[in-house]
Design a protein around this motif. Structure first.
Motif, PDB file in Angstrom:
ATOM      1  N   ILE A  98       0.833  -1.212   0.000  1.00 17.26           N
ATOM      2  CA  ILE A  98       0.000   0.000   0.000  1.00 17.26           C
ATOM      3  C   ILE A  98       0.866   1.260   0.000  1.00 17.26           C
ATOM      4  O   ILE A  98       0.650   2.190  -0.776  1.00 17.26           O
ATOM      5  N   LYS A 118       2.657   1.706  -3.403  1.00 15.87           N
ATOM      6  CA  LYS A 118       1.786   2.264  -4.443  1.00 15.87           C
ATOM      7  C   LYS A 118       1.480   3.739  -4.158  1.00 15.87           C
ATOM      8  O   LYS A 118       1.445   4.553  -5.078  1.00 15.87           O
ATOM      9  N   ALA A 119       1.259   4.039  -2.882  1.00 12.68           N
ATOM     10  CA  ALA A 119       0.892   5.416  -2.517  1.00 12.68           C
ATOM     11  C   ALA A 119       2.028   6.379  -2.863  1.00 12.68           C
ATOM     12  O   ALA A 119       1.796   7.402  -3.513  1.00 12.68           O
ATOM     13  N   ASN A 171       2.402   6.774  -6.615  1.00 13.98           N
ATOM     14  CA  ASN A 171       1.381   7.645  -7.204  1.00 13.98           C
ATOM     15  C   ASN A 171       1.662   9.119  -6.930  1.00 13.98           C
ATOM     16  O   ASN A 171       1.510   9.961  -7.812  1.00 13.98           O
ATOM     17  N   ILE A 172       2.061   9.414  -5.701  1.00 10.84           N
ATOM     18  CA  ILE A 172       2.319  10.814  -5.332  1.00 10.84           C
ATOM     19  C   ILE A 172       3.493  11.369  -6.154  1.00 10.84           C
ATOM     20  O   ILE A 172       3.423  12.472  -6.702  1.00 10.84           O
ATOM     21  N   LYS A 206       2.726  11.747  -9.874  1.00  9.64           N
ATOM     22  CA  LYS A 206       1.899  12.934 -10.106  1.00  9.64           C
ATOM     23  C   LYS A 206       2.754  14.200 -10.062  1.00  9.64           C
ATOM     24  O   LYS A 206       2.490  15.169 -10.776  1.00  9.64           O
ATOM     25  N   ALA A 214       2.913  13.746   2.979  1.00  8.91           N
ATOM     26  CA  ALA A 214       3.246  13.687   1.551  1.00  8.91           C
ATOM     27  C   ALA A 214       3.936  14.964   1.097  1.00  8.91           C
ATOM     28  O   ALA A 214       4.932  14.922   0.362  1.00  8.91           O
ATOM     29  N   GLU A 218      -8.291   0.959  -3.929  1.00  9.32           N
ATOM     30  CA  GLU A 218      -7.019   1.696  -3.864  1.00  9.32           C
ATOM     31  C   GLU A 218      -6.981   2.806  -4.920  1.00  9.32           C
ATOM     32  O   GLU A 218      -6.477   3.897  -4.655  1.00  9.32           O
ATOM     33  N   THR A 258      -6.622   6.682  -4.143  1.00 10.11           N
ATOM     34  CA  THR A 258      -5.521   7.421  -4.775  1.00 10.11           C
ATOM     35  C   THR A 258      -6.060   8.672  -5.466  1.00 10.11           C
ATOM     36  O   THR A 258      -5.523   9.764  -5.287  1.00 10.11           O
ATOM     37  N   LEU A 305      -4.883  10.815  -2.409  1.00 15.98           N
ATOM     38  CA  LEU A 305      -3.432  10.973  -2.576  1.00 15.98           C
ATOM     39  C   LEU A 305      -3.058  11.982  -3.667  1.00 15.98           C
ATOM     40  O   LEU A 305      -2.124  12.752  -3.480  1.00 15.98           O
ATOM     41  N   ILE A 306      -3.745  11.914  -4.795  1.00 21.25           N
ATOM     42  CA  ILE A 306      -3.380  12.852  -5.865  1.00 21.25           C
ATOM     43  C   ILE A 306      -4.498  13.869  -6.113  1.00 21.25           C
ATOM     44  O   ILE A 306      -4.662  14.355  -7.214  1.00 21.25           O
TER      45      ILE A 306
END
Lengths: 133, 382
Positions: free
Chosen positions: A12, A15-16, A19-20, A23, A108, B66, B70, B74-75
């Motif tokens: 988890i 992946k988190a 992704n951050i 981006k 983050a 998830e 996300t 998250l984004i």
């Protein structure tokens, strides 16, 4: 483009962070354990390595010392992200050559700022070196 | 067909009646064994099938959840632009039909908790907002009403992780549950969630705080942010629960609550010598010089466990007024532990007078005592 390797055994979290950072515009490669991390380190060039400490096969401290022990990889900036908060481990990580340490749970925004700072330091350092030459 | 089967069973029964007894017993055992094996295999197969179905369902739903988290958290573009409270989630993403199913909602809660363990700050707050906006609190509160203690623990953990208040009426009775696991979870949750009076459950605790629970509670108390630390002497004086008093003594020592010294000294009159030992230990850690004379006075009337704690306390207080007492205990006690602790306390003083005394003892005493002192002086041995 900035290449970042994330080494993290928690799916988890892996992946988190991926992704951050994706981006934010970074090229992100992932590794789920120490063994996979060593393969990735040998196969490609990275600007920053973000590593957890407790992982199967090889822990984060071994990853740090491997990177610092290899003259061709020594320039890579390392951020340790771990839930381990004891003084001994943190100082050991820095002693081995980690550039930064973030304790989980992380923010983050903070992670992004620290990455940007490390990249700025690297670029100003490389400018200084070329000027001297 | 049925009549044939009935006839067969009937004739088998008739024959069975005329068989020798040991054959009858053997046949009964065989039938029981076959029956038990069939049941066992059926249960195993059912569980495997259920596991397989669950895995398939999870493999389908988890990536979907998830992805949703996300995108929404998250984004989320708005994360850097507006305060977390003002961020609105995409209703179409949250109102998917599949998110209405109970087991899917449970998976969402579990994934959110995993994310919350890894992220704090704005992302952590937005995860919490997602939990509230999806009305997942309702699911957790439903579990709180369950008669099964495992479900109750799950609910307590979920609400604590998501920092959602649980009313005192609901949680306080659970802090005193007869089930140790539920009790521990409820106490941990109460300390984390109650900002004003996190130790209120001490007042009603009749069930003991087990040693392992004390460790867990201690970790939570010392790591939870902005926790209101009360004066623990309140429970030392009035609580009838021995484990609460014992735990409070440890907390008094940890937070160096000097104002609690008189209350702790009152415990020196307690009939329970384990209690007295805890109190003496606490006084030593508080470096309570005011208690030193009292400790020396009661020393000879105490059992060994308390005597050892008194010797340790004198070393911690290190006022230097009782060096001669420590020397006497070291030189003339017949108990090895007493000599060892007396030597340690002498060394702990680390003053010119104590160092001179140790040198004097080393010159005059016999080999074993010299060895004890060398052992205690070794900084590598704790």
């Amino acid at each position: 483009m900035t290449n970042i390797l994330i080494i993290e055994d928690d799916d988890i979290m892996l992946k988190a962070i991926r992704n951050i950072l994706s981006k934010a515009g970074y090229n992100v490669i992932t590794a789920k354990d120490g063994k996979e991390a060593f393969e990735q380190i040998d196969n490609a060039e990275y600007d920053i390595v973000i590593t957890d400490l407790m992982m199967p096969y090889a822990n984060g401290l071994e990853v740090v010392s491997r990177l610092r022990g290899d003259s061709t990889k020594r320039h890579v900036s390392i951020i340790v992200v771990s839930s381990v908060g004891n003084e001994e481990t943190i100082t050991e990580a820095f002693r081995l050559g980690a550039d930064d340490y973030l304790k989980k749970p992380i923010m983050a925004g903070e992670l992004l700022i620290r990455i940007r700072k490390l990249l700025d330091n690297r670029s100003s350092h490389s400018k200084l070196v070329t000027k001297k030459k | 067909m049925w009549s044939d089967l009935t006839n067969l069973i009937y004739s088998a029964y008739e024959q069975f009646q005329f068989l020798p007894l040991f054959i009858e017993i053997a046949l009964a055992f065989i039938f029981i064994a076959i029956f038990a094996t069939i049941i066992a295999y059926s249960v195993i197969l059912f569980k495997r099938w259920k596991g397989y179905v669950d895995d398939k369902r999870m493999a389908f739903i988890r990536p979907k959840i998830e992805e949703m988290i996300t995108e929404q958290v998250l984004i989320n573009e708005k994360l850097e632009q507006v305060p977390v409270d003002e961020i609105e989630f995409d209703p179409a993403a949250l109102n998917d039909q599949i998110y209405r199913k109970g087991w899917v909602r449970q998976v969402i809660i579990e994934v959110l908790i995993q994310y919350r363990k890894n992220f704090r700050g704005d992302v952590g707050e937005l995860l919490r907002k997602l939990y509230l906006d999806m009305n997942l609190t309702k699911d957790s509160y439903e579990k709180m009403k369950s008669v099964k203690w495992e479900k109750k623990i799950k609910a307590v953990v979920e609400l604590t992780q998501m920092d959602v208040q649980i009313s005192d009426v609901t949680i306080l009775p659970l802090t005193n549950s007869t089930n140790p696991s539920l009790r521990a979870a409820a106490r941990n949750a109460y300390i984390q969630l109650s900002k004003n009076e996190p130790f209120k459950f001490f007042d009603i605790a009749t069930e003991p705080i087990l040693p392992w629970d004390q460790l867990e509670l201690f970790k939570i108390i010392t790591t939870t942010k902005d926790i209101a630390i009360p004066n623990f002497s309140r429970w030392v004086s009035y609580s009838t629960n021995k484990s609460v008093v014992s735990f409070c003594l440890k907390l008094i020592a940890h937070y160096d609550q000097q104002s609690a010294i008189p209350a702790v000294m009152e415990l020196l009159n307690n009939k329970d010598h384990y209690f007295r030992a805890d109190a003496i230990n606490c006084l030593g850690k508080l470096s309570a010089e005011v208690a030193e004379d009292r400790l020396i006075r009661i020393y000879n009337t105490q059992p060994l466990i308390c005597q050892l704690e008194i010797l340790k306390a004198i070393g911690r207080i290190a006022s230097g007024r009782n060096l001669e007492f420590l020397k006497q205990e070291f030189m003339f006690s017949s108990n090895f532990d007493v000599r060892m602790n007396a030597a340690r306390s002498l060394i702990k003083h680390n003053t010119p007078a104590s160092r001179a005394l140790i040198d004097e003892i080393k010159d005059t005493t016999y080999d074993e005592n010299r060895l004890i002192i060398s052992h205690c002086q070794n900084p590598l041995i704790k």
